[in-house]
Enzyme design. Sequence first.
Site, mmCIF file in Angstrom:
data_model
loop_
_atom_site.group_PDB
_atom_site.id
_atom_site.type_symbol
_atom_site.label_atom_id
_atom_site.label_comp_id
_atom_site.label_asym_id
_atom_site.label_seq_id
_atom_site.Cartn_x
_atom_site.Cartn_y
_atom_site.Cartn_z
ATOM 1 C CB ALA A 1 -0.887 -0.010 1.241
ATOM 2 N N GLY B 1 0.860 -5.011 1.158
ATOM 3 C CA GLY B 1 -0.340 -5.169 0.329
ATOM 4 C C GLY B 1 -0.054 -5.872 -0.991
ATOM 5 C CD GLU C 1 -2.002 -7.610 3.337
ATOM 6 O OE1 GLU C 1 -1.726 -6.454 2.940
ATOM 7 O OE2 GLU C 1 -2.570 -7.826 4.422
ATOM 8 C CD GLU D 1 1.841 -5.300 5.869
ATOM 9 O OE1 GLU D 1 2.723 -6.150 6.142
ATOM 10 O OE2 GLU D 1 1.028 -5.444 4.951
#
Length: 259
Positions: free
Chosen positions: A65, A110, A113, A133
Amino acid sequence: MSYKNIIFRKEGKIAKITLNRPDKLNALSPELIGELEKVIEEVKSDRDVRVLVITGSGKAFSAGADVGAMVEATPLQAKESSLRGHRVFRMLEELDIPVIAAINGYALGGGCELALACDIRIASEKAWLGQPEINLGIIPGWGGCIRLPRMVGVAKAMEIILTGERISAQEALQAGLVNKVVPEDKLEATVNELAEKLASKPPIAVKLAKNVIRKGLECDLEAGIGLENSAFSLCFATKDQKEGMKAFLEKRQPQFKGE
Ligand code: CO8
């Protein structure tokens, strides 16, 4: 439809999404996530597409992200952005067709993910995967805590998420996080070959198998067996089942029509 942060191409029955912010290692900005949502809708409504491939341009699949876009987020904004990504990744999982992640480089946070929400992951030997993260003072927010332990087991997922350290493609292979590791210059050809193979399979059976595998992971054994039993019997309503079995008995290649 035209996109700014992704490249979308279709070749025959295979659609390909390339995350395209190479100067930011394909960081998943809110705009990119929005485009991903639209393009997945486009793929979903296109009955001719049988396989979807997702990859990244440049040296990353995606580094996660966009940190710049969330550094000042409030808890409510963070919740919204997290839910939006969850919705988009869930759409991917729920597509009727197989989705292959061609992991060409970094797949972090992300980005990892996103790869986890695909059905099959093929990695370049130069790829690095991980959930960093924790080093930013947060936890995975697009399904990492949920999908990773299902894929690699609780112990390995704990290690990856709690240390935040990247793992090599080879280690990811050993952990069951990726299906295959290939030299960088063979990634595209390997993924194309797999995509062509999957596109030649009977699409209704592919859809049912994908659906039962995914739903089966979310329910108890008894319910799972019930799901498989219903889907199995439904195959016998298709022309492809008759064709597949007749072709076997007649010692010829089947011609599946998706009917
Ligand atoms: N967000 C924003 N920009 C990024 C990101 C990112 N995740 N990753 C890389 N970039 C940018 C860099 O800032 C740099 O930009 P600039 O040239 O303008 O300074 C450019 O991409 C190139 O990056 P580097 O110079 O850092 O390249 P290196 O080769 O030196 O390093 C790394 C590559 C190791 C991959 C490094 O870039 C890195 O550590 N990136 C961050 C990885 C990370 O922490 N990812 C997790 C992000 S958080 C997340 O994904 C949460 C998911 C759930 C979110 C739910 C709600 C939104």
